[in-house]
Design an enzyme around this catalytic site. Structure first.
Site, mmCIF file in Angstrom:
data_model
loop_
_atom_site.group_PDB
_atom_site.id
_atom_site.type_symbol
_atom_site.label_atom_id
_atom_site.label_comp_id
_atom_site.label_asym_id
_atom_site.label_seq_id
_atom_site.Cartn_x
_atom_site.Cartn_y
_atom_site.Cartn_z
ATOM 1 N N ASP A 43 -1.854 2.504 8.070
ATOM 2 C CA ASP A 43 -3.120 2.400 8.875
ATOM 3 C C ASP A 43 -2.913 1.488 9.985
ATOM 4 O O ASP A 43 -3.632 1.728 11.113
ATOM 5 C CB ASP A 43 -4.313 2.023 8.038
ATOM 6 C CG ASP A 43 -4.730 3.221 6.973
ATOM 7 O OD1 ASP A 43 -4.033 4.052 6.787
ATOM 8 O OD2 ASP A 43 -5.633 2.860 6.160
ATOM 9 N N ALA A 78 -3.682 8.362 3.214
ATOM 10 C CA ALA A 78 -2.559 8.061 2.418
ATOM 11 C C ALA A 78 -1.349 8.928 2.713
ATOM 12 O O ALA A 78 -0.188 8.396 2.873
ATOM 13 C CB ALA A 78 -2.962 8.138 0.805
ATOM 14 N N GLY A 114 1.062 -1.247 -0.025
ATOM 15 C CA GLY A 114 -0.174 0.081 -0.038
ATOM 16 C C GLY A 114 0.922 1.168 0.037
ATOM 17 O O GLY A 114 1.985 1.128 -0.168
ATOM 18 N N GLU A 128 -18.047 11.144 -0.230
ATOM 19 C CA GLU A 128 -17.792 10.955 -1.758
ATOM 20 C C GLU A 128 -18.725 9.939 -2.357
ATOM 21 O O GLU A 128 -19.182 10.025 -3.313
ATOM 22 C CB GLU A 128 -16.193 10.651 -2.010
ATOM 23 C CG GLU A 128 -15.478 11.872 -1.459
ATOM 24 C CD GLU A 128 -13.856 11.741 -1.536
ATOM 25 O OE1 GLU A 128 -13.190 12.398 -2.192
ATOM 26 O OE2 GLU A 128 -13.341 10.398 -1.411
#
Lengths: 455, 455
Positions: free
Chosen positions: A313, A329, A19, A176
């Site tokens: 995370d 992020a 990630g 969103e």
């Protein structure tokens, strides 16, 4: 195994997870005099911030993914290994995969987080979250199938339930998603059906706290709520979910309970650390917080193990302002890059100042060419914020793969309200290979005489 | 069911299948005074000619798909129904779905073809074909997983088998697949692996007949073979497959037998008519040819049933030159449009000349910015042919969905040899919904007093 017989074999850095945290650590080590092994069970990096665009049929999974091998192909010191890590042996300094053992001098754990249903794990089935490509495909399937079912439904009540979408949690993802579904129902699909009027769609966005997007300034979160309401989204703050069952979601507002018939419930609320957190606790005794995140030292290492780091995370870093850093992020990226820098310093016998997160601000896309941007002094809203949001995302996408045209096309689709990635796929679809079969051949031979850390 | 109570209810046209034949029939009827019901088990039209681009990681499924509803949203007389047709009742003029019955005045069957393994159905598992999105995803999975496995394989023999790809059948699909895999192995993946040299990949293209692309002129098929060989593809004509077992494929060349160790075998050989052909034979007594295609009359109807038409890959139309027309998109498109025109003529009490296929020529992409184009007098090869190929495909893609940017990006990726849609997904992935669950509610009520055909 030629190389492993040489003396002064470079320092072995093993990274678990491709990630943002793991990938940017690997990228930052590309030129370092170390061997890097990046382990992931998927063969691609996923640009999670745009996952909701896949869930709502605007982008394809591959549009927001990039093969780890091609991102790192120029890093000649870096090896990509496809596989799932089952265990860590902090004594022998090895990570254990199904089919082999990989030794490390320094270990970076960046396996991220999964959804938390606050103990109500039976909600997982009825209210899917949005973390993986599979999650996005599943959401896409449910959203578009709900409209298809409504088109075929004659019972008005059932039809209303099919056209009711509830999004739990009004962080960036929830906001969103709500905006995108509103676009879909009130614009994109308007002319596509014959028996239903998609403008009758009800979209509820639920937030436990007293305002949406709590991580941005109150003024802007007010702006965001206004835009969402204009779009047709029903925003309900101070609202908790007490039950989801048989297409009925039960809400608690103050002391009042409310039941809403909804076929589609989408989860954008809590997260918890991935399983690797528990493994670390068992093997090193490191503490985890209530949401299963590993409590890390000021240098992102774990207590008693200076050569094991946790980033992204999965990490709970509270040394900055007492509060753990958010699971976004930019935090993961900066943490990964910090650890990469620290490793190189240590190899030179130097040290590095504790990690410090630089907050470049927050963005959230609302829909209808509108967004909110909160960057310290700069606060944007509406179209200008949307353009800014777009540029930022294009910039980050280019960073690891030239997806400019994808973003331009997406922007075009967005302005024209076109959503062509509306393939309905089965629940089981896109379960990614974990490569047991292709990897169950030989074992990894440990390298000898590896240069130790002088930390 | 208000409408159905009125008199002079328009003529009901039911189309089974949303491929090129069915979709273009529906489009051509958009302005006609008829009701159109298009039934498909998928919610999208698939642009099959580019499916091999998905199989080789250059495009995403959604890039070559368009939602049927949005293609037909402007056709107010057209209803899209998601569901699978199980049976046809030619007496009662009804098609029977799992959950409802849909009556027709005119029926157009356009359910296409599936792969034929010439009776060796056990080869289906070991040598997947390329007809559906699932097929493409499965091929993509096998191709990229083979490289991953080879990267992890230490046994040289096993590794060689993993890096050997055999494509059976050198029609357009086989040729385009071979070219794309060569691009992949010899260019795109060159720098991505650490243990293997992907340039050691062996790609065999097998053809039973004495030349590849038998449907184009001998000179051009020679050109194509030359380009493929330059790309590194080993072309073997006059070669038949006699066995595929335990990663060994047995070939027969003349009287000689040859065994090749190959982990990945891809099927681009025969096709056979879809199941609906059998249903028509049982219910109407119409004949099928040896590959299960329905033998149609000069007007594409079936013997004894002037109001049932078969178009596209399922139809065997041999009235033009004795040979059945090839199973390609342009044939299906023209047949669908012809039937649409014929229906309208009949409703005016007129007739229409028998169907005649206009061959606009053939194209095949070879790779390395090279293609062959055979359009009557115009015969192109190399880059000019490639550009022509690209423009043609952009043109057809625009027809039903603005995918221009997708194609431009694809062209860019192609020139830069980038292939970013390399997600490896599980075998079961992308099994598309058939909507039983969402459709098992009410039954379709037949309309009354529908205007009959005066044919």
């Amino acid at each position: 195994m030629q190389a492993s017989l040489e003396n002064h074999q470079p320092h072995e850095v093993v990274i678990i997870g491709g990630g943002f945290g793991g990938l940017y650590a690997a990228k930052a080590l590309a030129k370092a005099n170390v061997n890097v092994t990046l382990i992931d069970k998927r063969n691609f990096h996923l640009f999670q911030p745009l996952l909701y665009q896949v869930a709502t049929g605007a982008l394809s999974p591959a549009d927001i993914s990039a093969p780890l091998r091609s991102i790192l192909s120029k890093s000649k010191n870096t090896k990509v290994v496809l596989g799932e890590v089952n265990d860590i042996d902090s004594e022998a300094q090895q990570v254990i995969l199904a089919d082999r053992i990989i030794p490390y001098d320094t270990l970076i754990v960046a396996t991220g987080a999964k959804h938390s249903y606050f103990g109500k794990d039976n909600w997982r089935e009825v209210a899917p979250g949005l973390k993986t490509v599979e999650d996005a495909i599943e959401m896409r399937r449910r959203i578009f199938k709900a409209f298809e079912a409504a088109e075929h439904e004659t019972d008005p009540q059932k039809r209303r339930a099919l056209l009711t979408f509830v999004i739990v949690g009004a962080g960036p993802t929830g906001v969103e998603l709500a905006g995108a579904i509103a676009e879909l129902a009130y614009k994109t699909l308007q002319e596509d059906f014959r028996n239903i009027d998609t403008s009758e769609t009800k979209i509820l966005l639920l937030q436990g706290g007293d305002r949406i997007l709590p991580h941005i300034s109150p003024e802007l979160s007010q702006e965001a709520e206004k835009s969402l309401t204009q779009l047709g989204v029903i925003v309900q703050t101070k609202t908790r979910v007490t039950n989801i069952e048989n297409d009925i979601i039960t809400l608690k507002q103050g002391d009042e309970f409310k039941e809403i018939a909804a076929k589609t419930v989408l989860w954008a609320a809590g997260v918890q650390g991935s399983a690797m957190g528990k493994v670390l606790t068992q093997k090193t005794g490191v503490e985890c917080d209530r949401s299963g995140r590993v409590i890390v030292e000021p240098d992102l290492s774990i207590k008693g193990h200076k050569n094991i780091f946790v980033v992204g995370d999965l990490a709970n870093f509270s040394h900055q302002n007492g509060q753990p850093l958010p699971g976004v992020a930019p935090v993961a990226k900066q943490e990964g890059e910090y650890v990469a820098a620290l490793i190189q310093k240590r190899l030179q016998g130097k040290t590095l100042r504790p990690f410090k997160y630089t907050d470049f601000g927050n963005l959230a896309m609302i829909g209808k060419n509108s967004a909110v941007v909160d960057i310290g002094l700069i606060k944007l809203k509406g179209f200008s914020a949307w353009v800014f949001w777009l540029l930022i995302h294009i910039y980050f996408l280019i960073e690891f793969d030239s997806k400019v045209l994808v973003m331009i096309q997406w922007a075009w689709n967005y302005l024209t309200r076109r959503r062509s990635a509306r393939l309905i796929t089965e629940k089981e679809s896109l379960a990614f290979a974990t490569f047991e079969d292709s990897h169950s051949r030989n074992n990894y031979t440990p390298a000898n005489n590896r240069q130790p850390l002088n930390a």
